[in-house]
Design a protein around this motif. Structure first.
Motif, PDB file in Angstrom:
ATOM      1  N   TRP A   1      12.267  -3.303   0.771  1.00  0.00           N
ATOM      2  CA  TRP A   1      12.407  -2.207  -0.193  1.00  0.00           C
ATOM      3  C   TRP A   1      13.560  -1.333   0.266  1.00  0.00           C
ATOM      4  CZ3 TRP A   1       9.485  -2.393  -4.496  1.00  0.00           C
ATOM      5  CH2 TRP A   1       8.354  -3.219  -4.456  1.00  0.00           C
ATOM      6  N   PRO A   2      14.773  -1.687  -0.122  1.00  0.00           N
ATOM      7  CA  PRO A   2      15.947  -0.959   0.335  1.00  0.00           C
ATOM      8  C   PRO A   2      15.783   0.554   0.139  1.00  0.00           C
ATOM      9  CG  PRO A   2      16.568  -2.758  -1.130  1.00  0.00           C
ATOM     10  CD  PRO A   2      15.073  -2.710  -1.110  1.00  0.00           C
ATOM     11  N   GLN A   3      16.182   1.289   1.142  1.00  0.00           N
ATOM     12  CA  GLN A   3      16.080   2.739   1.146  1.00  0.00           C
ATOM     13  C   GLN A   3      16.842   3.335  -0.038  1.00  0.00           C
ATOM     14  OE1 GLN A   3      14.918   6.228   3.206  1.00  0.00           O
ATOM     15  NE2 GLN A   3      14.531   4.178   3.908  1.00  0.00           N
ATOM     16  N   ASN A   4      16.226   4.265  -0.723  1.00  0.00           N
ATOM     17  CA  ASN A   4      16.919   4.996  -1.779  1.00  0.00           C
ATOM     18  C   ASN A   4      18.026   5.826  -1.128  1.00  0.00           C
ATOM     19  OD1 ASN A   4      17.478   7.383  -3.558  1.00  0.00           O
ATOM     20  ND2 ASN A   4      16.022   6.331  -4.880  1.00  0.00           N
ATOM     21  N   ALA A   5      19.236   5.788  -1.693  1.00  0.00           N
ATOM     22  CA  ALA A   5      20.388   6.477  -1.100  1.00  0.00           C
ATOM     23  C   ALA A   5      20.143   7.977  -0.977  1.00  0.00           C
ATOM     24  CB  ALA A   5      21.632   6.222  -1.943  1.00  0.00           C
ATOM     25  N   ASN A   6      19.249   8.524  -1.792  1.00  0.00           N
ATOM     26  CA  ASN A   6      19.010   9.959  -1.773  1.00  0.00           C
ATOM     27  C   ASN A   6      17.701  10.354  -1.088  1.00  0.00           C
ATOM     28  OD1 ASN A   6      21.329  11.204  -3.143  1.00  0.00           O
ATOM     29  ND2 ASN A   6      20.736   9.795  -4.780  1.00  0.00           N
ATOM     30  N   ALA A   7      17.125   9.409  -0.341  1.00  0.00           N
ATOM     31  CA  ALA A   7      15.881   9.732   0.371  1.00  0.00           C
ATOM     32  C   ALA A   7      16.180  10.700   1.513  1.00  0.00           C
ATOM     33  CB  ALA A   7      15.256   8.455   0.916  1.00  0.00           C
ATOM     34  N   VAL A   8      15.308  11.679   1.711  1.00  0.00           N
ATOM     35  CA  VAL A   8      15.356  12.525   2.918  1.00  0.00           C
ATOM     36  C   VAL A   8      13.943  12.544   3.487  1.00  0.00           C
ATOM     37  CG1 VAL A   8      17.317  13.981   2.311  1.00  0.00           C
ATOM     38  CG2 VAL A   8      15.039  14.613   1.491  1.00  0.00           C
ATOM     39  N   TRP A   9      13.841  12.541   4.800  1.00  0.00           N
ATOM     40  CA  TRP A   9      12.519  12.347   5.407  1.00  0.00           C
ATOM     41  C   TRP A   9      12.037  13.546   6.231  1.00  0.00           C
ATOM     42  CZ3 TRP A   9       9.309   8.301   4.324  1.00  0.00           C
ATOM     43  CH2 TRP A   9       9.880   7.244   3.579  1.00  0.00           C
ATOM     44  N   THR A  10      12.913  14.576   6.371  1.00  0.00           N
ATOM     45  CA  THR A  10      12.491  15.749   7.155  1.00  0.00           C
ATOM     46  C   THR A  10      12.868  17.027   6.413  1.00  0.00           C
ATOM     47  OG1 THR A  10      14.635  15.878   8.283  1.00  0.00           O
ATOM     48  CG2 THR A  10      12.909  14.577   9.368  1.00  0.00           C
ATOM     49  N   ALA A  11      12.181  18.104   6.774  1.00  0.00           N
ATOM     50  CA  ALA A  11      12.477  19.404   6.162  1.00  0.00           C
ATOM     51  C   ALA A  11      13.899  19.836   6.502  1.00  0.00           C
ATOM     52  CB  ALA A  11      11.467  20.446   6.637  1.00  0.00           C
TER      53      ALA A  11
ATOM     54  N   GLU B   1       0.830  -1.210   0.000  1.00  0.00           N
ATOM     55  CA  GLU B   1       0.000   0.000   0.000  1.00  0.00           C
ATOM     56  C   GLU B   1       0.867   1.265   0.000  1.00  0.00           C
ATOM     57  OE1 GLU B   1      -2.969  -0.299   3.039  1.00  0.00           O
ATOM     58  OE2 GLU B   1      -3.950  -1.948   1.947  1.00  0.00           O
ATOM     59  N   VAL B   2       2.010   1.221   0.697  1.00  0.00           N
ATOM     60  CA  VAL B   2       2.968   2.329   0.667  1.00  0.00           C
ATOM     61  C   VAL B   2       4.367   1.710   0.690  1.00  0.00           C
ATOM     62  CG1 VAL B   2       1.435   3.881   1.961  1.00  0.00           C
ATOM     63  CG2 VAL B   2       3.166   2.560   3.198  1.00  0.00           C
ATOM     64  N   TYR B   3       5.370   2.496   0.302  1.00  0.00           N
ATOM     65  CA  TYR B   3       6.760   2.074   0.519  1.00  0.00           C
ATOM     66  C   TYR B   3       7.079   2.458   1.951  1.00  0.00           C
ATOM     67  CZ  TYR B   3       6.844   1.747  -4.554  1.00  0.00           C
ATOM     68  OH  TYR B   3       6.567   1.418  -5.853  1.00  0.00           O
ATOM     69  N   LYS B   4       7.147   1.455   2.834  1.00  0.00           N
ATOM     70  CA  LYS B   4       7.356   1.766   4.249  1.00  0.00           C
ATOM     71  C   LYS B   4       8.775   2.266   4.454  1.00  0.00           C
ATOM     72  CE  LYS B   4       4.235  -1.634   6.236  1.00  0.00           C
ATOM     73  NZ  LYS B   4       4.590  -3.054   6.091  1.00  0.00           N
ATOM     74  N   LYS B   5       8.897   3.195   5.399  1.00  0.00           N
ATOM     75  CA  LYS B   5      10.170   3.873   5.608  1.00  0.00           C
ATOM     76  C   LYS B   5      11.307   2.905   5.928  1.00  0.00           C
ATOM     77  CE  LYS B   5      12.333   7.569   8.160  1.00  0.00           C
ATOM     78  NZ  LYS B   5      12.285   8.428   9.335  1.00  0.00           N
ATOM     79  N   ASP B   6      11.069   1.948   6.808  1.00  0.00           N
ATOM     80  CA  ASP B   6      12.164   1.045   7.181  1.00  0.00           C
ATOM     81  C   ASP B   6      11.859  -0.393   6.803  1.00  0.00           C
ATOM     82  OD1 ASP B   6      13.879   3.011   8.372  1.00  0.00           O
ATOM     83  OD2 ASP B   6      12.349   3.181   9.938  1.00  0.00           O
ATOM     84  N   ASP B   7      11.367  -0.587   5.586  1.00  0.00           N
ATOM     85  CA  ASP B   7      10.995  -1.924   5.140  1.00  0.00           C
ATOM     86  C   ASP B   7      12.217  -2.615   4.530  1.00  0.00           C
ATOM     87  OD1 ASP B   7       9.896  -4.151   4.007  1.00  0.00           O
ATOM     88  OD2 ASP B   7       8.151  -3.121   3.172  1.00  0.00           O
ATOM     89  N   PRO B   8      12.664  -3.733   5.129  1.00  0.00           N
ATOM     90  CA  PRO B   8      13.844  -4.417   4.587  1.00  0.00           C
ATOM     91  C   PRO B   8      13.628  -4.934   3.158  1.00  0.00           C
ATOM     92  CG  PRO B   8      12.802  -5.732   6.324  1.00  0.00           C
ATOM     93  CD  PRO B   8      12.111  -4.403   6.307  1.00  0.00           C
TER      94      PRO B   8
END
Ligand code: K7E
Ligand code: CUA
Length: 633
Positions: free
Chosen positions: A519-529, A510-517
């Protein structure tokens, strides 16, 4: 006396169990309420009841149908036939930002279209396992993999020496290999010049097995086999007793292309063309043993030098479809210009190979003796193209010329004096049917029950939309003795093949979960302003941006004319369906990020001035306010 009665009782039990197993392997029959005698309903009300999915209720099956030269895959529900999604594959699609961000643009590799024909599900033990959907590009020698966890394309593979990949994507029962094949023979490797008057000698056909990584689905070329310059058309993978073989029909066994001679005429002279058969285990082994030549960087087996890999079986005139029955015992081939469909028996094929029962050899490939491998010819009707199967031992063949579906019984046959007795029913369709598909019809245990006829013409069955009219897809109930037309649906150009899978076999995220093993995190993801920022390195400006209801941070990007700009956009939402788009006006950019997804777009700021950017996906009451500026000095 007593013991024979016991045996009889046992036989009855066995028979009852067998019937139960047979029935259990069939899916749930469509409701026939209105149709029951004394039920008071008409055919129309009964069909309406069978297809009506009330608001809020869910369909029983997914239908994945190819988009032809639209280059897409469409998704609908069955029995409602409601279109619910478009998956862009070979064609950019601004609706999902496909082909605009760096990753998908790189997958498309400069192409702006493809011709998607035959979807193929990954299988485990001959059953659809709901992991991946593969689809071929009939125009550019490519094959794509869609991940069914998020319904997105993850890989497009271009394969050397394959010209117009039509006989694809047919999957082996445990997804070891997928077929590819050349439809229009050309000189190889790519870039080689030879005039059409040298067609017979210099033009080549190639068939290939694409190897699949069982953990990741990653596709790579396994092997290729050099074959005569025929047109390789449709394919299928053996299963059960025929597991380990791939089959392809081919036409133009006249092996000529006469300038101005009309291929439709020149390719229809001989009484028979062929089914090509490749033992994919033998092909893989031969490549591993170093027996392949390298052509265009690909390992190619030449049957003149390597035997035991490929065979031909004769098949009546200009064949199109070849389809392996669920048991794997019967291989069904149809010739467009012959009113019959031919059933081959894998036991007879194996015996003919073993006994070298050949009637000819073409370019090193033995031709099995037709009479030795054929089981039966069924007089199905005019223009037979494709065949599908149900759970009750029946086959369904599309008749292009007759605009009908013929239902017939698979072997064994007790009485072969008049084969027309095994053609059980015929249903007219509107009009000129190409492929047809039954529920889980390519698996070893079809559900039967539903069949979708994919027709080329729909003329007059909808309100007019000008000269280009939609194709029609008709839903047919095949659970009874007689086929029953339930519903007309219409599609964009242009479905060829389709597949139907039980809805509960797929469990999309339903979503790409933030810490889902998973779906490896995109190296350029940022999660805060706070992490969001703009950095300059020489002439490159790199932006790490977040999108969340209903703002972008940063919301101003300052660059100089000529700078390379890289924007990494992370949609930090973790709520289903909270998508955000990022479009820069007059820069032809529109990327879309699903919840939890990061997309990157790289471009040159080649126009000075002030350019607004905004969110293209309606996301909240204040969606219109979700905007910013790129200032190009
Ligand atoms: Cu018959 Cu390309 Cu499978 Cu069209 S193909 S119909
Ligand atoms: Cu975000 Cu609209």
């Amino acid at each position: 006396m007593k013991s024979s009665r016991n045996i009889l009782a046992m036989l009855v039990v066995v028979a009852v169990v067998a019937v139960l197993v047979m029935v259990a392997s069939c899916g749930k029959r469509p409701p026939r309420r209105g149709a029951t005698r004394g039920g008071g309903g008409s055919d129309v009300t009964s069909a309406a009841l069978a297809t009506y999915v009330a608001p809020g209720d869910l369909d029983e099956y997914y239908l994945f149908y190819s988009g032809g030269h639209g280059g897409q895959v469409f998704v609908a529900g069955i029995p409602s036939m409601r279109h619910i999604a478009t998956i862009p594959v070979f064609t950019p699609y601004p609706g999902t930002g496909y082909g605009f961000d760096d990753e998908t643009k790189e997958m498309l590799d400069g192409y702006t279209w493809g011709d998607s024909h035959h979807p193929g599900f990954s299988e485990t033990g001959g059953e659809y396992d709901g992991r991946w959907l593969f689809i071929n590009d009939n125009a550019n020698g490519r094959i794509a993999r869609i991940d069914l966890r998020d319904f997105k394309v993850k890989q497009i593979l271009k394969v050397a020496n394959i010209s117009a990949n039509h006989g694809s994507s047919f999957v082996s029962p445990n997804t070891e290999y997928i077929t590819m094949s050349t439809r229009m023979s050309v000189p190889i490797p790519a870039g080689t010049y030879a005039d059409v008057d040298e067609y017979a000698e210099k033009y080549k056909g190639v068939v290939a097995g694409i190897e699949i990584d069982s953990d990741t689905g990653e596709m790579s070329l396994g092997w290729e086999v050099l074959v005569p310059p025929f047109n390789y058309d449709l394919g299928d993978a053996g299963k059960g007793p025929s597991e380990g073989y791939f089959f392809w029909t081919c036409y133009n066994s006249e092996r000529e292309f006469i300038e101005g001679g009309k291929l439709e005429v020149t390719a229809s002279q001989r009484d028979k063309d062929y089914i090509l058969m490749v033992d994919w285990r033998a092909a893989a082994q031969a490549v591993a043993d170093g027996k392949a030549d390298t052509i265009g960087g690909a390992p190619v087996l030449n049957p003149e030098k390597v035997s035991g890999v490929a065979w031909f079986m004769p098949l009546a005139k200009s064949p199109h479809g070849v389809d392996v029955a669920p048991s794997g015992q019967w291989i069904v081939g149809s010739g467009k210009l012959s009113p019959t469909t031919t059933v081959f028996n894998i036991d007879k094929i194996k015996k003919a190979i073993e006994e070298e029962d050949y009637e000819d050899t073409i370019d090193g490939i033995p031709v099995l003796t037709y009479a030795s491998v054929r089981e039966a010819e069924i007089p199905v009707g005019l223009g037979p193209l494709h065949t599908q199967f149900d759970c009750r031992g029946n086959a369904y063949t599309s008749l292009f010329v007759e605009s009908a579906v013929a239902k017939w019984k698979l072997p064994p046959y007790d009485d072969t004096s008049d084969m027309s007795q095994y053609v059980l029913d015929k249903l007219p369709v509107s009009y000129n049917i190409g492929h047809l598909v039954t529920a889980e019809g390519d698996s070893m245990s079809p559900d039967g029950n539903y069949l979708v006829a994919l027709n080329k013409l729909s003329k007059g069955r909808h309100i007019s939309v000008g000269p280009s009219i939609p194709e029609s897809a008709q839903l047919i109930d095949i659970s009874g003795d007689k086929m029953r037309l339930l519903y007309d649906a219409f599609t964009e150009p242009e479905p060829h093949y389709a597949l139907i899978i039980k809805a509960d076999k797929l469990d999309p995220i339903e979503v790409y979960k933030k810490d889902d093993p998973d779906w490896p995190q995109n190296a350029n993801a940022v999660w805060t302003a706070e992490e969001a920022r703009v950095e300059r390195r020489g002439n490159t400006v790199e932006v790490w941006m977040i999108a969340v209801r209903s703002f972008f941070a940063p919301d101003v990007i300052r660059v100089n004319k000529g700078d390379t700009v890289i924007v990494h956009l992370t949609n930090i939402e973790q709520t289903r369906d909270e998508l955000h788009g990022f479009a820069i006006n007059d820069y032809d950019i529109n990327i879309v990020a699903d919840p939890g997804e990061t997309k990157t777009v790289t471009f040159t700021a080649d126009k000075s001035g002030v350019y607004a950017f905004y969110c293209t996906n309606f996301c909240s009451a204040l969606h219109q306010e979700m905007q910013g500026y790129m200032l190009v000095k």
